[in-house]
Design a protein around this motif. Structure first.
Motif, PDB file in Angstrom:
ATOM      1  N   ILE A  26     -33.533   3.637  -6.896  1.00  0.00           N
ATOM      2  CA  ILE A  26     -34.171   4.778  -6.221  1.00  0.00           C
ATOM      3  C   ILE A  26     -34.461   4.468  -4.759  1.00  0.00           C
ATOM      4  N   GLY A  27     -34.588   3.178  -4.419  1.00  0.00           N
ATOM      5  CA  GLY A  27     -34.842   2.809  -3.026  1.00  0.00           C
ATOM      6  C   GLY A  27     -33.571   2.669  -2.200  1.00  0.00           C
ATOM      7  N   GLY A  28     -32.424   2.973  -2.812  1.00  0.00           N
ATOM      8  CA  GLY A  28     -31.163   2.831  -2.097  1.00  0.00           C
ATOM      9  C   GLY A  28     -30.730   1.380  -2.020  1.00  0.00           C
ATOM     10  N   ARG A  29     -29.510   1.153  -1.571  1.00  0.00           N
ATOM     11  CA  ARG A  29     -29.016  -0.217  -1.455  1.00  0.00           C
ATOM     12  C   ARG A  29     -27.812  -0.228  -0.523  1.00  0.00           C
ATOM     13  N   ARG A  30     -27.548  -1.382   0.061  1.00  0.00           N
ATOM     14  CA  ARG A  30     -26.294  -1.555   0.805  1.00  0.00           C
ATOM     15  C   ARG A  30     -25.382  -2.465   0.013  1.00  0.00           C
TER      16      ARG A  30
ATOM     17  N   SER B  39     -20.267  -1.722   5.199  1.00  0.00           N
ATOM     18  CA  SER B  39     -21.516  -1.825   4.461  1.00  0.00           C
ATOM     19  C   SER B  39     -21.801  -0.439   3.908  1.00  0.00           C
TER      20      SER B  39
ATOM     21  N   ASN C 215     -30.977   6.414  -0.964  1.00  0.00           N
ATOM     22  CA  ASN C 215     -32.177   6.390  -1.795  1.00  0.00           C
ATOM     23  C   ASN C 215     -32.456   7.807  -2.293  1.00  0.00           C
TER      24      ASN C 215
ATOM     25  N   GLN D  60     -32.987  10.374   0.297  1.00  0.00           N
ATOM     26  CA  GLN D  60     -31.792  10.694   1.079  1.00  0.00           C
ATOM     27  C   GLN D  60     -30.869  11.621   0.313  1.00  0.00           C
TER      28      GLN D  60
ATOM     29  N   PRO E  62     -25.818   4.711  14.339  1.00  0.00           N
ATOM     30  CA  PRO E  62     -26.737   5.622  13.655  1.00  0.00           C
ATOM     31  C   PRO E  62     -27.457   6.599  14.596  1.00  0.00           C
ATOM     32  N   GLY E  63     -27.563   6.263  15.874  1.00  0.00           N
ATOM     33  CA  GLY E  63     -28.200   7.176  16.821  1.00  0.00           C
ATOM     34  C   GLY E  63     -27.264   8.284  17.276  1.00  0.00           C
TER      35      GLY E  63
ATOM     36  N   GLU F 108     -25.482  12.125   9.350  1.00  0.00           N
ATOM     37  CA  GLU F 108     -26.437  11.043   9.560  1.00  0.00           C
ATOM     38  C   GLU F 108     -26.449  10.070   8.392  1.00  0.00           C
ATOM     39  N   LEU F 109     -26.132  10.573   7.208  1.00  0.00           N
ATOM     40  CA  LEU F 109     -26.175   9.730   6.007  1.00  0.00           C
ATOM     41  C   LEU F 109     -24.798   9.649   5.384  1.00  0.00           C
TER      42      LEU F 109
ATOM     43  N   GLU G 183     -36.483  -2.524   0.248  1.00  0.00           N
ATOM     44  CA  GLU G 183     -36.343  -1.629  -0.906  1.00  0.00           C
ATOM     45  C   GLU G 183     -37.701  -1.335  -1.527  1.00  0.00           C
TER      46      GLU G 183
ATOM     47  N   GLN H  98     -39.444   1.318   0.535  1.00  0.00           N
ATOM     48  CA  GLN H  98     -38.898   2.657   0.304  1.00  0.00           C
ATOM     49  C   GLN H  98     -39.239   3.139  -1.102  1.00  0.00           C
ATOM     50  N   GLU H  99     -39.205   2.242  -2.072  1.00  0.00           N
ATOM     51  CA  GLU H  99     -39.564   2.651  -3.437  1.00  0.00           C
ATOM     52  C   GLU H  99     -41.015   3.113  -3.500  1.00  0.00           C
TER      53      GLU H  99
ATOM     54  N   ALA I 262     -28.979   6.238   9.196  1.00  0.00           N
ATOM     55  CA  ALA I 262     -30.025   7.276   9.304  1.00  0.00           C
ATOM     56  C   ALA I 262     -30.338   7.599  10.766  1.00  0.00           C
TER      57      ALA I 262
ATOM     58  N   LYS J 176     -32.406   3.312  16.376  1.00  0.00           N
ATOM     59  CA  LYS J 176     -31.164   3.715  17.044  1.00  0.00           C
ATOM     60  C   LYS J 176     -31.215   5.197  17.422  1.00  0.00           C
ATOM     61  N   GLY J 177     -31.849   5.983  16.569  1.00  0.00           N
ATOM     62  CA  GLY J 177     -32.035   7.397  16.873  1.00  0.00           C
ATOM     63  C   GLY J 177     -33.515   7.638  17.164  1.00  0.00           C
TER      64      GLY J 177
END
Lengths: 342, 404
Positions: A146-150, A166, A171, A174, A309-310, A315-316, B40, B43-44, B97, B119-120
């Protein structure tokens, strides 16, 4: 006696949620509940020990799919027996509670093509829930992230270049950023105009879908010139890749850039002659999102071709540039008559 | 209900909980930067939090590769400080993001932490009503650079916004940017070395007061732009601010509207109606302390109103200004006027009342289509009787209580 029955029922529910017990089919109680199971196998959507769908879970395709870092995406749907989805005149599908939309991401060069990630979109009684699962290295099951991952991913692109990226598993929040409409989660892909009616899908939808009186014209395939002009295919691409945020109720509502299939492609809100709003570095020093006849001075292209990312759009969910998609949009802008700019 | 057997402390705690109307399950989720998978876990925590919870950031630095987000209403994110020993969210190695932290839920309090080098954008909140930004630092630590992110603190499409006691530095667009929102207070904050220090854009009903805006390109901007879902910006009060030495060369990426802001701008009003500028202290703004202009670009939006209207300026203190006008022809104007143009500059479009004890220069360009090259600058007297002042902004008590 009643208590004993309840205890037995509870035991049965627990057992049916366990990965060790072979499943006859999807666990509707779990699907309809409000939990976030740790293991994907608990739903019973896949055959034990892998990513093969169980009977009754039906694959489907899209004319123009969202680009996701060149992943191969396997889409499937589960609808409980006896339920029905109604399609409105604009092709939106009202899926019944209990529906699960399943999307698995894989690359031919990655872990022998086994899926890296599977996302579930589950229609529960209080709305859609989005859950991302990352497959374990052995490919037997996937675990909630749920927290996302790379995840490092390697593949060979359609132009033959090897890429190592990558890959970002989104998450839970997102998921919603793209799937939000007025703050609630909604499916993006399966709209009637974009669904591919393969034979297996036809059998599945027969009798379960209520169709409107009007015909819903299919969306062009972005990469098939037989299916539409450059402009039509570019607009299909923008609808699928951008409009889930770029619409008046989406995550990019404040931008005033609206790229739905149904938006007026000549309007300033479609980006033509539109100056940057809150774009920051995304403007790339350019004055307009789309400058007719001049893709090199259209920052919509600049953002699609960037990985910063900027700057990057979307964006995602983009760790690679979709060269072929950007090429199509470049062609479309190059063909636009100049002077349409105000 | 009976409290026999409960200790006094427990009773008071319970009573306090009831008074705060927090759900019984409200809890504090503490997260640390010094654990495995700290990113993580953070965010969790933001996902698993429920209404009433506090996500507490310990002291330390999170080196983040992806944007964080919060989508649960009535949650607080509380850090242990904004300085180097506090709670630092460091995005120097960000890979994905569009912002560092995104909030999309109502009634959120963000307090006492720092967001660095995104970055943004730094912290964005969208459709997040009654959000409170309090005691935060958002900074690009290398100072002004075109490669810095656009906005530091960025609430958009929200009703009731409070930005209180924040520090922002280095934004390549606006340090504090409030867009397409209603009922806004920006106060007691410090904006330094951004392109725009503080910007209120396409918004209704805002008070910007008791801030310091210095060494930006432009100190405080009140803008209205075309082709956006919400426009017709109006009712903005800019008062009791210190706006000085806004001398940083413009480092915004070209194409963005702030890239057109001349270096040395104090307060700039573009195409709004009902803006009040009073009791501010201005000093060392080389172009002008106060600038009032129309939107002078082509646009295709019949509903858009490009002129500044009912802009009222009074009781400001004007230090040195106008000695380095940062627009084409400005240097010549200053030379012709003995080294400096007056501290208040009006392009001649729309209407304004200036009751300050200070000179006003009009460019005599009443029509926004007339190019600036046709300016015929001349001093002008805009003293007039002012309309009844705006009432000022009152925020919901629940918001003020969070910063007490």
């Amino acid at each position: 006696m009643k208590r004993l029955a309840a205890a037995l029922a509870a035991a049965w529910l627990c057992a049916s949620g366990g990965a060790a017990v072979p499943l006859a089919g999807p666990d509707q109680t779990l699907i309809d509940g409000d939990t976030m199971p740790r293991k994907l196998s608990e739903f019973g959507l896949f055959r034990a020990g892998g990513a093969q769908l169980v009977d009754g879970v039906t694959p489907y395709g899209l004319h123009t799919p969202l680009f996701s870092d060149y992943a191969d995406k396997a889409r499937a749907i589960w609808m409980p027996a006896g339920t029905r989805a109604d399609v409105d005149g604009e092709g939106r599908i009202a899926f019944p509670v209990g529906t699960v939309l399943i999307k698995s991401f894989s690359w031919a060069g990655q872990n022998q093509g086994k899926p890296v990630e599977t996302r579930l979109l589950i229609h529960r009684k209080d709305g859609w829930a989005a859950l991302p699962y990352v497959w374990d290295a052995d490919g037997h099951d996937a675990t909630l992230a749920i927290g996302g991952r790379r995840v490092p991913v390697s593949f060979t692109g359609p132009d033959g270049t090897k890429q190592a990226i990558s890959y970002a598993v989104p998450n839970k929040n997102q998921c919603k950023e793209c799937h939000a409409e007025a703050g609630a989660i909604v499916p993006i892909g399966p709209k009637a105009r974009n669904l591919v009616f393969a034979p297996k899908w036809k059998a599945f939808e027969s009798g379960r879908f209520g169709w409107p009186a009007n015909r819903i014209a299919p969306l062009p395939r972005w990469d098939d010139p037989e299916s539409g002009s450059v402009a039509q295919r570019a607009r299909a691409y923008l609808d699928v890749n951008c409009a889930h945020c770029h619409n008046p109720k989406g995550s990019a509502s404040n931008s005033g850039l609206f790229l739905r299939w149904t938006d007026d492609p000549a309007g300033v809100n479609y980006g033509i002659g539109k100056r940057p709003t809150a774009a920051g570095r995304g403007s790339g020093g350019m004055a307009f999102a789309i400058k007719p006849g001049d893709p090199d001075h259209s920052f919509l292209i600049y953002r699609l071709e960037s990985l910063d990312p900027g700057i990057a759009m979307p964006e995602l969910g983009r760790g690679a540039v979709h060269k072929e998609g950007a090429k199509l949009l470049r062609e479309w802008i190059a063909q636009m008559p100049e002077g349409k700019n105000n | 209900m009976r409290f026999h057997g409960l200790s006094r402390t427990a009773y008071l705690t319970l009573a306090a909980g009831l008074l705060a109307a927090a759900p019984a399950s409200a809890k504090t989720i503490s997260v640390s930067a010094n654990t495995p998978d700290a990113n993580e876990k953070l965010q969790e925590a933001l996902i698993m939090a429920v209404s009433g919870d506090v996500v507490e950031l310990g002291a330390g630095t999170w080196k983040l590769t992806d944007g964080l987000s919060l989508d649960v209403a009535n949650v607080t994110i509380r850090g242990a400080g904004t300085d180097a020993n506090g709670s630092i969210l460091d995005f120097s190695d960000q890979q994905g993001a569009g912002e560092g932290l995104l909030v999309t839920s109502d009634d959120v309090l963000l307090t006492n932490f720092a967001v660095l080098n995104t970055k943004g954008d730094g912290i964005k909140s969208k459709g997040a009503d009654r959000i409170v930004y309090h005691e935060l630092r958002v900074e690009w630590t290398a100072g002004p650079k075109e490669t810095n992110g656009a906005y530091g603190i960025y609430p958009v499409e929200s009703s009731d916004v409070l930005i209180d006691s924040v520090f922002v530095r280095g934004a390549s667009d606006a340090g504090i940017y409030v867009g397409q929102s209603k009922n806004i207070v920006v106060r007691d904050s410090f904006a330094i070395e951004n392109v725009a220090g503080i910007e209120i854009e396409n918004s209704y009903d805002a008070d910007v007061h008791d801030n310091i805006a210095m060494r930006n390109t432009g100190g405080i901007l009140v803008f209205d732009l075309p082709s956006l879902p919400m426009q017709g910006g109006h009712n903005v009060r800019v008062f009791d601010n210190i706006v000085k030495d806004n001398s940083t060369p413009n480092f915004a990426p070209k194409g963005n509207i702030v890239a057109s802001v001349p270096t040395g701008t104090g307060v700039l009003v573009m195409a709004n109606s009902r803006v009040e500028i009073f009791d501010n202290s201005f000093e060392d703004n080389g172009t002008a302390n106060v600038m009032i202009v129309g939107y002078r670009y082509p646009y295709k939006d019949e509903t858009y109103q490009p002129l500044p209207r009912q802009i009222v300026v009074w009781d400001n203190v004007h230090g040195k200004a106008g000695f380095a006008p940062g627009f084409p022809g400005g240097a010549e104007m200053a030379a012709a006027m003995g080294g400096a143009i007056p501290p208040v500059l009006w392009d001649g479009s729309g209407n304004a009342i200036v009751n300050d004890d200070a000179g006003v220069l009009s460019l005599n360009l009443p029509d926004v289509q007339t190019p600036q090259s046709e300016a015929k600058p001349s001093p002008v007297d805009l003293k007039d009787s002012a309309p009844a002042p705006l009432p000022g902004i009152t925020l919901p008590a629940s918001m003020e209580a969070k910063v007490k």
